[in-house]
Design a protein around this motif. Structure first.
Motif, PDB file in Angstrom:
ATOM      1  N   GLN A 133       4.185   0.243  -5.686  1.00 57.90           N
ATOM      2  CA  GLN A 133       4.740  -0.912  -6.391  1.00 57.90           C
ATOM      3  C   GLN A 133       4.380  -0.886  -7.869  1.00 57.90           C
ATOM      4  OE1 GLN A 133       3.143  -4.159  -4.066  1.00 57.90           O
ATOM      5  NE2 GLN A 133       4.837  -4.134  -2.596  1.00 57.90           N
ATOM      6  N   LYS A 134       3.141  -0.558  -8.190  1.00 54.08           N
ATOM      7  CA  LYS A 134       2.707  -0.548  -9.580  1.00 54.08           C
ATOM      8  C   LYS A 134       3.316   0.618 -10.357  1.00 54.08           C
ATOM      9  CE  LYS A 134       0.315  -4.288  -9.517  1.00 54.08           C
ATOM     10  NZ  LYS A 134       0.757  -5.452 -10.329  1.00 54.08           N
ATOM     11  N   ILE A 141      -2.577  -0.641   2.485  1.00 50.85           N
ATOM     12  CA  ILE A 141      -2.508  -1.542   1.326  1.00 50.85           C
ATOM     13  C   ILE A 141      -2.506  -0.742   0.027  1.00 50.85           C
ATOM     14  CG2 ILE A 141      -3.777  -3.312   0.041  1.00 50.85           C
ATOM     15  CD1 ILE A 141      -4.774  -4.349   2.790  1.00 50.85           C
ATOM     16  N   ASN A 142      -3.387   0.230  -0.082  1.00 47.04           N
ATOM     17  CA  ASN A 142      -3.483   1.039  -1.298  1.00 47.04           C
ATOM     18  C   ASN A 142      -2.186   1.804  -1.560  1.00 47.04           C
ATOM     19  OD1 ASN A 142      -6.085   0.145  -1.500  1.00 47.04           O
ATOM     20  ND2 ASN A 142      -7.039   2.057  -0.874  1.00 47.04           N
ATOM     21  N   ALA A 144      -2.931  -9.437  -4.053  1.00 49.78           N
ATOM     22  CA  ALA A 144      -1.807  -9.077  -3.188  1.00 49.78           C
ATOM     23  C   ALA A 144      -1.631 -10.078  -2.048  1.00 49.78           C
ATOM     24  CB  ALA A 144      -2.018  -7.675  -2.624  1.00 49.78           C
ATOM     25  N   TRP A 167      -5.617  -5.990  -8.328  1.00 45.94           N
ATOM     26  CA  TRP A 167      -4.287  -6.017  -7.710  1.00 45.94           C
ATOM     27  C   TRP A 167      -4.385  -6.270  -6.213  1.00 45.94           C
ATOM     28  CZ3 TRP A 167      -2.799  -0.812 -10.422  1.00 45.94           C
ATOM     29  CH2 TRP A 167      -2.501  -1.069 -11.763  1.00 45.94           C
ATOM     30  N   VAL A 168      -5.356  -5.630  -5.569  1.00 42.64           N
ATOM     31  CA  VAL A 168      -5.542  -5.823  -4.129  1.00 42.64           C
ATOM     32  C   VAL A 168      -5.930  -7.263  -3.833  1.00 42.64           C
ATOM     33  CG1 VAL A 168      -6.949  -5.180  -2.130  1.00 42.64           C
ATOM     34  CG2 VAL A 168      -6.135  -3.402  -3.712  1.00 42.64           C
ATOM     35  N   ILE A 189       2.747  -6.169   2.717  1.00 46.21           N
ATOM     36  CA  ILE A 189       1.983  -6.212   1.471  1.00 46.21           C
ATOM     37  C   ILE A 189       2.958  -6.543   0.352  1.00 46.21           C
ATOM     38  CG2 ILE A 189       0.542  -4.937  -0.156  1.00 46.21           C
ATOM     39  CD1 ILE A 189       0.698  -3.472   3.202  1.00 46.21           C
ATOM     40  N   ASN A 190       2.835  -7.727  -0.197  1.00 45.46           N
ATOM     41  CA  ASN A 190       3.778  -8.191  -1.221  1.00 45.46           C
ATOM     42  C   ASN A 190       5.214  -8.028  -0.740  1.00 45.46           C
ATOM     43  OD1 ASN A 190       1.664  -8.795  -3.004  1.00 45.46           O
ATOM     44  ND2 ASN A 190       1.670  -6.726  -3.856  1.00 45.46           N
ATOM     45  N   PHE A 224      -7.394  -1.910 -10.110  1.00 47.07           N
ATOM     46  CA  PHE A 224      -6.759  -1.804  -8.799  1.00 47.07           C
ATOM     47  C   PHE A 224      -7.335  -2.837  -7.834  1.00 47.07           C
ATOM     48  CE2 PHE A 224      -5.780  -0.013  -4.657  1.00 47.07           C
ATOM     49  CZ  PHE A 224      -4.467   0.405  -4.831  1.00 47.07           C
ATOM     50  N   ILE A 243       0.573  -0.713  -2.792  1.00 49.61           N
ATOM     51  CA  ILE A 243       0.321  -1.250  -4.126  1.00 49.61           C
ATOM     52  C   ILE A 243       0.480  -0.170  -5.188  1.00 49.61           C
ATOM     53  CG2 ILE A 243      -1.472  -2.215  -5.638  1.00 49.61           C
ATOM     54  CD1 ILE A 243      -2.409  -3.896  -3.308  1.00 49.61           C
TER      55      ILE A 243
END
Length: 370
Positions: free
Chosen positions: A104-105, A97-98, A337, A333-334, A39-40, A330, A101
């Motif tokens: 990261q955020k 994923i959540n 991603a 962002w997903v 993920i990213n 959010f 992210i």
């Protein structure tokens, strides 16, 4: 964080499930450290994915523990367009994923967990450690980290997995509270309250007897007759509705909330039929509906009858608005991603080998093969 603490037993059980995975001398030899997603650019190991998959499988299986597993997992999950197995897999991937992210955020925005959250998280991690050695914290920590390593996890990743709720709440507080960059103003809160909330009082005539069993036959007919009589009295205009609620309602909440229930159409505490009727009714209207709980004689009231009503709900309204706004952000962002799935590695993880507490026939462990 309260929800995290309440989940101690569930989480610890999941950790013990991970201990059934194969132990290896190095990460390179351990199939649980295989990368199943990125993920990213951040790698998700088979161990992390398996942890989430065991959680989601357990949760979804709990919705129907009667059917045979071979039948249950093929059934559709609501209107998602997926069967139960596909939905469990979808949720497990989303959890990974959540988690990434959010982490990261948090770093991107420079946000950090509060001292209170850090203390709560340390209490949680200490709880897991005590499960390995109650008396010797140093040895318990060593054993815990070894178990995590065998399972394709590190202490830091596992910590992050447990902190997702705290990270999300931190971001909400930092983004939307008073004085912050995306502050939700008092005018916005009041407007949302006016546009989305309703206020209802009701008389419940239950269709369950004192033993908690669903009424049948004459007993059920009697409940319906009492409901009809209550509705007749409520609409006669000769008695105060509040007095009838006090006298007749079998819902303890009717007495606990003398101003009535104040909520939105999305309230999950009430039956769907109750929510829909509350939204559809006009202020002052009285209506009788039937739900799984029984018969409800409802009356709708003005949500601004007194200024204190808004004051009582103010924090709830703000929290709902903040969560909705953060969820929208959010989701963006997903959507943006860069998520890459390693299909060959994911295919090695056999869903049917992951047992739940409701299925006793599975003996194989959910270790991904090399």
């Amino acid at each position: 964080m309260k929800k995290v603490l309440k989940a101690f037993a569930v989480m610890l059980a999941a950790v013990m499930l991970l201990l059934t995975f194969v132990a290896c001398d190095s990460n390179a030899d351990n199939p649980n450290f295989a990368t199943v997603m990125t993920i990213n650019g951040t790698k998700i190991t088979a161990g992390e994915y398996l942890y989430y998959l065991s959680e989601t499988k357990e949760s979804i299986r709990s919705l129907d523990t009667v059917r045979a597993a071979s039948e249950y997992w093929k059934l559709p999950f609501g209107d998602t367009g997926m069967n139960n197995q596909e939905y469990a897999i979808y949720l497990a991937k989303n959890k990974a994923i959540n988690r990434v992210i959010l982490e990261q955020k948090m770093k991107e925005y420079g946000f950090k967990l509060s001292e209170s959250d850090l203390e709560t998280m340390q209490t949680l991690m200490d709880y897991y450690i005590m499960g390995f050695d109650y008396e010797d914290t140093k040895n318990g920590t060593k054993l815990f980290k070894e178990a995590l390593k065998d399972s394709g996890l590190t202490y830091d990743i596992f910590y992050s997995m447990q902190a997702t709720g705290a990270m999300a709440q931190t971001m909400i507080d930092e983004l939307y509270s008073a004085g912050k960059s995306n502050e939700i103003t008092q005018d916005e809160i009041k407007q949302y309250y006016d546009d989305n909330y309703v206020r209802v009082k009701h008389i419940l005539i239950s269709v369950y007897n004192s033993d908690g069993k669903k009424m049948e036959g004459e007993e059920l007919e009697d409940a319906k007759a009492r409901a009809d009589k209550a509705y007749e009295r409520a609409t006669s205009g000769q008695e105060e509705f509040d007095s009838l609620v006090t006298e007749l309602s079998e819902d303890s909440g009717s007495k606990s909330y003398p101003d009535g229930y104040i909520f939105t159409e999305n309230e999950t505490s009430f039956p769907v039929e109750f929510n829909e009727a509350s939204v559809d009714m006009q202020v002052g209207e009285i209506r009788m509906i039937e739900t799984a709980y029984g018969y409800h004689i409802m009356k709708k009231y003005d949500i601004n009858e007194t200024s204190t009503l808004f004051d009582i709900k103010h924090d709830d309204v703000y929290n709902e608005m903040a969560v909705l706004r953060f969820q929208e952000m959010f989701d963006g962002w997903v959507e943006e991603a860069d998520v890459v799935e390693m299909e060959d590695e994911l295919a090695k993880i056999k869903f049917e080998y992951i047992s739940t507490s409701y299925d006793t026939t599975v003996t194989a462990t959910p270790t991904p093969s090399k």
